[in-house]
Design a protein around this motif. Structure first.
Motif, short mmCIF file in Angstrom:
data_model
loop_
_atom_site.label_atom_id
_atom_site.label_comp_id
_atom_site.label_asym_id
_atom_site.label_seq_id
_atom_site.Cartn_x
_atom_site.Cartn_y
_atom_site.Cartn_z
N LEU A 52 -6.23 13.46 -8.69
CA LEU A 52 -7.48 12.72 -8.64
C LEU A 52 -7.54 11.66 -9.72
O LEU A 52 -7.97 10.52 -9.46
CB LEU A 52 -8.67 13.69 -8.76
CG LEU A 52 -8.82 14.70 -7.62
CD1 LEU A 52 -9.85 15.75 -7.98
CD2 LEU A 52 -9.14 14.02 -6.31
N GLU A 53 -7.12 12.01 -10.90
CA GLU A 53 -7.15 11.05 -12.02
C GLU A 53 -6.24 9.86 -11.75
O GLU A 53 -6.58 8.72 -12.07
CB GLU A 53 -6.77 11.75 -13.33
CG GLU A 53 -7.09 10.94 -14.56
CD GLU A 53 -8.57 10.57 -14.69
OE1 GLU A 53 -8.83 9.45 -15.18
OE2 GLU A 53 -9.45 11.36 -14.32
N ASN A 54 -5.10 10.13 -11.15
CA ASN A 54 -4.16 9.04 -10.81
C ASN A 54 -4.74 8.11 -9.75
O ASN A 54 -4.22 7.02 -9.55
CB ASN A 54 -2.83 9.61 -10.32
CG ASN A 54 -2.04 10.26 -11.42
OD1 ASN A 54 -2.32 10.10 -12.61
ND2 ASN A 54 -1.04 11.05 -11.05
N ASN A 55 -5.78 8.57 -9.07
CA ASN A 55 -6.43 7.79 -8.01
C ASN A 55 -7.92 7.59 -8.33
O ASN A 55 -8.74 7.51 -7.41
CB ASN A 55 -6.25 8.49 -6.66
CG ASN A 55 -4.81 8.52 -6.24
OD1 ASN A 55 -4.32 7.58 -5.63
ND2 ASN A 55 -4.10 9.60 -6.57
N ARG A 56 -8.26 7.52 -9.59
CA ARG A 56 -9.64 7.47 -10.07
C ARG A 56 -10.44 6.35 -9.39
O ARG A 56 -11.61 6.53 -9.05
CB ARG A 56 -9.64 7.29 -11.59
CG ARG A 56 -10.99 7.37 -12.26
CD ARG A 56 -11.72 8.51 -11.72
NE ARG A 56 -12.38 9.37 -12.65
CZ ARG A 56 -13.28 10.24 -12.19
NH1 ARG A 56 -13.58 10.33 -10.94
NH2 ARG A 56 -13.87 11.04 -13.00
N ALA A 57 -9.80 5.22 -9.16
CA ALA A 57 -10.50 4.08 -8.54
C ALA A 57 -10.96 4.39 -7.12
O ALA A 57 -11.86 3.75 -6.59
CB ALA A 57 -9.60 2.85 -8.54
N SER A 58 -10.38 5.40 -6.50
CA SER A 58 -10.75 5.77 -5.13
C SER A 58 -11.90 6.77 -5.08
O SER A 58 -12.37 7.10 -3.99
CB SER A 58 -9.54 6.38 -4.41
OG SER A 58 -8.51 5.45 -4.29
#
Length: 193
Positions: free
Chosen positions: A132-138
């Motif tokens: 989730l953190e690696n895709n925070r912008a989503s």
């Protein structure tokens, strides 16, 4: 791996996922494999040895699958669906996640197995939090990635238990919907009427 040992682990895992560790007997395992009870003790001297091996084996398979999900270049929504599917497949076999079943019988586990189980849950939370953190912008929420991960895993495990009682998959589906609500639609999907 020895065929009898592999078969014992396969049967034991299914049994624990259906009825729990406490209900598992070495005599029943031996009967199902077609060996003597003493042969079960040869491979697993104590139930704690069997429990440890089951947890480790389940953990290793689970994280192998999770690594594949994380490595995918699919959108976050698809990876979340793949993650939820790990739980859904267990439910389709009328089983409960082995980790959840072991957690429900935490008091009967020895201290080493309790620590191992806690470590696996921590690593599972951390894996999802990192995804989730690696895709925070989503994400559409201000909750931290770790908070979302903890809510998701607790919700999915609980959904498996209650859905089993209710003989449906309503709660698991609700968990999936809730998780997907935390992810922004890609622009191509968001603009389609």
């Amino acid at each position: 791996m020895n065929d009898n040992r592999s078969r014992l682990l396969e049967i034991a895992e299914g049994s624990v996922q259906r009825t729990g560790l406490k209900a598992l007997s070495f005599r029943t395992l031996a009967d199902e494999v077609g060996i003597k009870s003493s042969s079960v003790h040869y491979h697993f001297p104590e139930k704690a040895d069997l429990a440890r091996t089951l947890i480790e084996q389940y953990r290793d398979r689970l994280f192998l699958e999770l690594e594949s999900i994380a490595a995918s270049d699919a959108p976050l929504r698809n990876r979340i669906l793949a993650f939820v599917d790990v739980f859904a497949r267990v439910a389709q076999e009328d089983r409960i996640c082995l980790l959840c079943m072991m957690a429900s019988e935490f008091a009967v586990l020895n201290a080493d197995n309790q620590a191992l189980l806690a470590n696996v849950f921590t690593n599972l939370e951390n894996w999802l939090a990192q995804l989730l953190e690696n895709n925070r912008a989503s994400l559409t929420t201000e909750l931290s990635s770790l908070e979302i991960a903890r809510l998701a895993i607790t919700g999915l495990e609980g959904a498996l238990l209650v859905d089993r009682v209710m003989r449906n998959s309503d709660r698991l589906n609700a968990q999936k919907t809730a998780l997907l609500q935390l992810v922004k639609l890609p622009l191509t999907e968001a603009t389609v009427c």
